[in-house]
Design an enzyme around this catalytic site. Structure first.
Site, short mmCIF file in Angstrom:
data_model
loop_
_atom_site.label_atom_id
_atom_site.label_comp_id
_atom_site.label_asym_id
_atom_site.label_seq_id
_atom_site.Cartn_x
_atom_site.Cartn_y
_atom_site.Cartn_z
N GLY A 1 7.83 50.62 -42.39
CA GLY A 1 8.22 50.99 -41.07
C GLY A 1 7.31 51.80 -40.12
O GLY A 1 7.80 52.31 -39.12
N GLY A 2 6.05 52.21 -40.77
CA GLY A 2 5.26 53.13 -39.98
C GLY A 2 4.19 52.72 -38.97
O GLY A 2 3.58 53.45 -38.14
N SER A 3 4.14 51.20 -38.89
CA SER A 3 3.15 50.88 -38.04
C SER A 3 3.65 49.21 -37.79
O SER A 3 4.10 48.68 -38.64
CB SER A 3 1.55 50.67 -38.41
OG SER A 3 1.42 50.11 -39.65
N LEU B 1 4.72 50.46 -52.32
CA LEU B 1 5.81 49.68 -52.90
C LEU B 1 5.32 48.58 -53.98
O LEU B 1 6.25 48.23 -54.60
CB LEU B 1 6.03 48.34 -51.56
CG LEU B 1 6.78 48.93 -50.38
CD1 LEU B 1 7.22 48.19 -49.57
CD2 LEU B 1 8.14 49.76 -50.92
N SER C 1 7.61 34.50 -42.44
CA SER C 1 6.47 34.17 -41.55
C SER C 1 6.58 32.63 -41.35
O SER C 1 6.85 31.91 -42.32
CB SER C 1 5.03 34.55 -42.14
OG SER C 1 4.07 33.99 -41.32
N TYR D 1 -0.81 34.34 -49.64
CA TYR D 1 0.52 34.93 -48.67
C TYR D 1 1.42 33.95 -48.48
O TYR D 1 2.67 34.23 -48.27
CB TYR D 1 -0.37 35.41 -47.68
CG TYR D 1 0.47 35.98 -46.49
CD1 TYR D 1 0.94 37.43 -46.47
CD2 TYR D 1 0.77 35.24 -45.32
CE1 TYR D 1 1.71 37.82 -45.43
CE2 TYR D 1 1.54 35.70 -44.18
CZ TYR D 1 2.16 36.85 -44.22
OH TYR D 1 2.90 37.24 -43.31
N LYS E 1 5.57 34.12 -48.67
CA LYS E 1 6.43 34.11 -47.48
C LYS E 1 7.44 32.92 -47.56
O LYS E 1 8.64 32.96 -47.16
CB LYS E 1 5.68 34.02 -46.22
CG LYS E 1 5.02 35.34 -45.75
CD LYS E 1 5.96 36.55 -45.77
CE LYS E 1 5.53 37.56 -45.60
NZ LYS E 1 6.29 38.74 -45.49
#
Length: 255
Positions: free
Chosen positions: A20-22, A71, A149, A162, A166
């Site tokens: 949640g920081g960027s 995480l 995604s 990736y 997803k």
């Protein structure tokens, strides 16, 4: 621009956001703070996360709780979730947003790389749910929003590990929805299109590539991080009371 819609039931709710920081995560953090929620977020980017906390406190008079944790370390994830609950009460909205969209060729993927990628893009989503689940059940229910995604839906070929993760997020979302529905816990997913975060613009966006992608969208505008906020607030709120096991695609009509 953040949505102007107010969801009264989100006021004072205990929210936990991963990553949640960027980027998209920072917009989500601000979006929930703007609703009057009690927000905690996990991120490893200390500088940007600390700056975000200060900015939001000045803007809204409410200070989100920054939890510095990796995480990939499940014990650290569990400890962060416990700190969020200790500060704000049982988490009743979990947003699994954190991801790492590193580009890679099939020939270059090693077992260690595969495990690293999954340890960021898929595994924490399950264990974050597991960490908040006792409190969410005790609170009488809640909402979980998992970010996936459209990359795997459009057969994007330059990040196959990736895209596997997803795609797995959607399977996880549906399985969790079935498992947790009896506890009044809703589980949904959001599938963003190509969102113009600073990371994307720095690493991947070219004028030619962006033009080609916009040509595939029905809405001929760039998708921005703030565009993910409204859908996420909706899925987290009581407005989506009977909506679970679904994936909401937010891509400007690319699909």
């Amino acid at each position: 621009m953040l949505p102007s819609t107010v969801f009264p039931d989100l006021k004072d709710r205990s929210i936990l956001i991963t990553g949640g920081g960027s980027g998209i995560g920072a917009s989500l953090t601000e979006g929930f703070v703007a609703q009057g929620a009690k927000v905690a977020f996990i991120d490893i980017a200390r500088e940007s996360s600390t700056a975000l906390v200060e900015t939001l406190e000045k803007k809204y008079g409410s200070r989100p709780l920054y939890l510095d944790a990796d995480l990939r370390d499940l014990d650290a994830l569990r400890q962060a979730a416990a700190k969020a609950e200790a500060a704000h009460g049982p988490v009743t909205v979990l947003v699994n947003n954190a991801a790492w969209d590193d580009r890679h060729a099939v020939e270059d993927v090693t077992e260690d790389y595969w495990n690293l990628n999954q340890s960021i893009n898929l595994r924490p989503q399950f264990f974050a749910v597991q960490a908040v689940l006792p409190g969410m059940k005790k609170a009488g229910g809640g909402a979980i929003v998992n970010f996936t995604s459209i990359s795997f839906m459009i057969n994007q070929g330059d990040l196959p590990v990736y895209t596997a993760a997803k795609a797995g997020v959607i399977g996880l979302t549906k399985g969790l929805a079935g498992a947790l529905g009896p506890d009044k816990i809703r589980v949904n997913a959001i599938a963003p299109g190509w969102v113009m975060t600073e990371r994307q613009k720095t690493l991947w966006v070219t004028e030619e590539g962006l033009k080609a992608h916009l040509g595939k969208q029905c809405l001929k505008e760039e998708v921005l991080p703030d565009d993910m906020v409204g859908p996420c607030l909706f899925l987290a709120s009581d407005a989506a009371r009977m909506l679970t096991a679904q994936t909401l695609i937010v891509d400007g009509g690319c699909l």
